[in-house]
Design an enzyme around this catalytic site. Structure first.
Site, mmCIF file in Angstrom:
data_model
loop_
_atom_site.group_PDB
_atom_site.id
_atom_site.type_symbol
_atom_site.label_atom_id
_atom_site.label_comp_id
_atom_site.label_asym_id
_atom_site.label_seq_id
_atom_site.Cartn_x
_atom_site.Cartn_y
_atom_site.Cartn_z
ATOM 1 N N ARG A 1 -14.466 -16.271 0.402
ATOM 2 C CA ARG A 1 -15.509 -16.250 1.413
ATOM 3 C C ARG A 1 -14.700 -16.170 2.639
ATOM 4 O O ARG A 1 -13.867 -16.263 2.968
ATOM 5 C CB ARG A 1 -16.307 -17.420 1.547
ATOM 6 C CG ARG A 1 -17.592 -17.582 0.643
ATOM 7 C CD ARG A 1 -17.857 -18.914 0.203
ATOM 8 N NE ARG A 1 -17.111 -20.216 0.230
ATOM 9 C CZ ARG A 1 -17.013 -20.576 -0.649
ATOM 10 N NH1 ARG A 1 -18.007 -21.892 0.034
ATOM 11 N NH2 ARG A 1 -16.019 -22.165 -0.700
ATOM 12 N N ARG B 1 0.570 -0.964 -0.383
ATOM 13 C CA ARG B 1 -0.311 0.347 -0.118
ATOM 14 C C ARG B 1 1.052 1.140 -0.154
ATOM 15 O O ARG B 1 1.543 1.659 -0.861
ATOM 16 C CB ARG B 1 -1.156 0.213 1.586
ATOM 17 C CG ARG B 1 -2.187 0.430 1.032
ATOM 18 C CD ARG B 1 -2.903 0.904 2.396
ATOM 19 N NE ARG B 1 -4.458 1.735 2.181
ATOM 20 C CZ ARG B 1 -4.307 2.678 2.952
ATOM 21 N NH1 ARG B 1 -2.704 3.281 3.321
ATOM 22 N NH2 ARG B 1 -4.876 4.056 2.802
ATOM 23 N N ASP C 1 3.335 5.624 10.720
ATOM 24 C CA ASP C 1 3.227 6.810 11.127
ATOM 25 C C ASP C 1 3.646 6.714 12.290
ATOM 26 O O ASP C 1 3.273 5.746 13.671
ATOM 27 C CB ASP C 1 2.048 7.281 10.573
ATOM 28 C CG ASP C 1 1.188 7.637 9.153
ATOM 29 O OD1 ASP C 1 2.187 7.526 8.390
ATOM 30 O OD2 ASP C 1 0.272 8.857 9.079
ATOM 31 N N ASP D 1 -11.190 -18.882 -3.317
ATOM 32 C CA ASP D 1 -12.104 -19.207 -2.811
ATOM 33 C C ASP D 1 -12.157 -17.743 -2.037
ATOM 34 O O ASP D 1 -10.995 -16.773 -1.625
ATOM 35 C CB ASP D 1 -12.617 -19.529 -1.409
ATOM 36 C CG ASP D 1 -13.379 -20.186 -0.456
ATOM 37 O OD1 ASP D 1 -14.167 -19.416 -1.076
ATOM 38 O OD2 ASP D 1 -13.633 -20.803 -0.470
ATOM 39 N N CYS E 1 -23.966 -29.441 -7.818
ATOM 40 C CA CYS E 1 -23.927 -28.524 -6.552
ATOM 41 C C CYS E 1 -24.136 -29.535 -5.176
ATOM 42 O O CYS E 1 -26.040 -29.633 -4.775
ATOM 43 C CB CYS E 1 -24.173 -27.481 -6.000
ATOM 44 S SG CYS E 1 -24.776 -26.477 -4.474
#
Length: 517
Positions: free
Chosen positions: A445, A135, A140, A443, A378
């Site tokens: 989740r 990032r 700080d 994944d 599924c």
């Protein structure tokens, strides 16, 4: 659906296993979306308990940074793919799974704990706070604005860039009539930091630039009794508008400063400024750790602050509760709302569970195709029925139904596409490597919200119905003890089983894609 499900109908008797991390079997059938994974990524983003694990701050920031980098015109699914891909890429080594169950209170190696930092903040001390290396890769100095002194300000100016900012809530900035410097649409700052117009305290200061003047302005900004007319515009202090939700929404220093102040019992206004080396270059992790040690300061990462909040902050609230009659008996249905994204989740409670050890529990991710439509590829519907049946037969237990996690957290379209690929190449289902595609992470989740729901129910110890180590590790990381894992065995031949058909003691594959649930 749940994190890569390998199974479905619960058989009797249950094969009880010790609660140890589970390793996937290369020969077991998989959900077709799992076949699209990158081979180097063995642990999914979810297995880190909300994608935030490991010893660096990178785990916290990459998904959020990816979301910020995604074009505003991109579809929600595309933006979610970017977030999930960043989360998976943040942990390219299978070794990550070995630390994914680390308690969320434990800091990254070499850093101070969040409670230590909070105690320092409450005492008016400065704290060094690092963000992600991918990032800003900066540290700080942060302290509470309502406790800042001229001496602390002089130290900060000496060792930082000197651009002294203060993170504040939007509500306080609006009350003080301190608007954004530019609109959000016009903001071109690298991290979209929400700078407002600068201010100085109107009375009791001179030019506003001295350490004493800046400290006075900062204390006034943190004063709940301060009024808009108390400040001159422009000035020498840069208020920053923190995003609602704090580091759980944006893992930046602005949000970290406000979160730390709030958690330390201070006014929600945090002074912050970037630490620099003596030659004016930005200090990076090695220099920041050395700086903190030299000056006896606590040093933390934003990733650890995120982890701490995920464990200790309330993330859900109960919306409604009532009795619900099902074909397996009467459950108490409790609707919960996420305080982060307003998604509604459901807990089905059978019998008395509060305060009990080893409560039979199932964390089930929503699947329209499996739970509702009985899709042959599924087995989620079978797993749902089997879990409810097992809980009712046990006389007590909880099923937490997580919504918004369709298609391994990526979405319905992505799940349908995975099924289409599997249908087009049946042989590839038995050999998932043939379907590997870097466009889809393993994944996306997160099961942390389930831990918060369980805690709200008074459940701190569970026997978990799952084949998925991600759920096991996430529960442990959030402080839920897992006494044992109860695997969901493969379904019998003859379809999804979502319509409540009987199960055979010898589950055989019917071509459906079994999940690690």
């Amino acid at each position: 659906m749940a994190a890569a499900l390998q199974a479905t109908c619960l058989q009797r008797p249950l094969a009880r296993q010790p609660a140890a991390p589970l390793s996937g079997s290369s020969s077991a059938p998989r959900h077709p979306a799992a076949a699209l994974r990158r081979p180097a990524v063995a642990a999914s983003a979810a297995s880190s308990s909300s994608g935030l694990g490991g010893s660096s701050a990178g785990a916290a920031a990459q998904p959020s940074a990816a979301l910020q980098a995604a074009p505003a015109t991109a579809s929600p699914a595309a933006r979610q793919r970017a977030v999930a891909a960043a989360a998976a890429a943040a942990h390219p080594s299978p070794a990550f799974s070995s630390i994914s169950e680390r308690d969320l209170d434990l800091p990254a190696p070499g850093f101070s704990s969040i409670p230590e930092a909070l105690a320092a903040m409450a005492a008016g001390e400065l704290v060094v706070v690092l963000d992600d290396e991918d990032r800003e890769n900066e540290g700080d100095l942060i302290c509470a604005a309502d406790r800042v002194t001229p001496a602390a300000m002089a130290f900060m100016v000496r060792h930082t860039s000197g651009v002294v900012c203060v993170g504040m809530t939007g509500a306080e900035l609006d009350r003080l009539r301190i608007p954004l410097m530019v609109s959000s649409a016009e903001n071109e700052e690298a991290m979209y930091t929400a700078f407002t117009i600068t201010v100085d305290l109107r009375h009791g200061t001179s030019t506003g630039i001295s350490a004493a003047d800046r400290a006075a302005t900062l204390r006034a900004l943190a004063d709940p009794d301060a009024q808009p007319q108390d400040f001159k515009r422009p000035g020498h202090i840069f208020p920053l508008r923190a995003r609602e939700g704090g580091v759980l929404r944006r893992p930046g220093h602005t949000e970290a400063s406000v979160d730390l102040c709030r958690l330390a019992g201070c006014a929600p206004a945090g002074v912050l400024c970037e630490i620099v080396n003596d030659d004016g270059t930005m200090a990076r992790t090695p220099e920041l750790l050395a700086f903190a040690e030299q000056h006896n300061l606590k040093c933390i990462t934003i990733a650890d602050l995120v982890r701490y909040r995920l464990k200790h902050d309330p993330l859900v609230e109960l919306s409604y509760a009532t009795q619900l009659r099902t074909r397996y008996g009467t459950f108490e249905a409790r609707a919960y709302r996420s305080l982060l994204d307003a998604t509604e989740h459901l807990a089905l409670v059978y019998g008395g569970v509060a305060g009990r050890a080893g409560v039979l529990a199932r964390v089930h991710s929503e699947s329209m195709l499996g739970d509702l439509l009985g899709a042959e590829r599924c087995d989620s519907g079978s797993q749902l029925d089997a879990s409810l049946r097992a809980i009712a037969e046990a006389g007590a237990g909880v099923l937490v139904y997580l919504r918004g996690q369709q298609g391994r957290g990526l979405g319905l379209a992505e799940e349908l596409e995975a099924y289409a690929r599997a249908d087009a190449s049946p042989a590839a289902c038995a050999s998932p490597a043939a379907l590997e595609d870097g466009a889809f992470p393993v994944d996306a989740r997160d099961y942390g919200v389930a831990a918060h729901i369980l805690r709200d129910l008074g459940v701190a110890s569970i026997a978990l119905l799952t084949n998925n180590a991600a759920k096991l590790n996430c529960m442990r990381a959030h402080g839920i003890a897992v006494t044992e894992c109860l695997p969901l065995l493969p379904p019998p031949q003859g379809g999804n089983g979502a319509q409540g058909g009987s199960s055979s003691p010898l589950g055989s594959s019917n071509g459906s894609q079994h999940h690690l649930v």
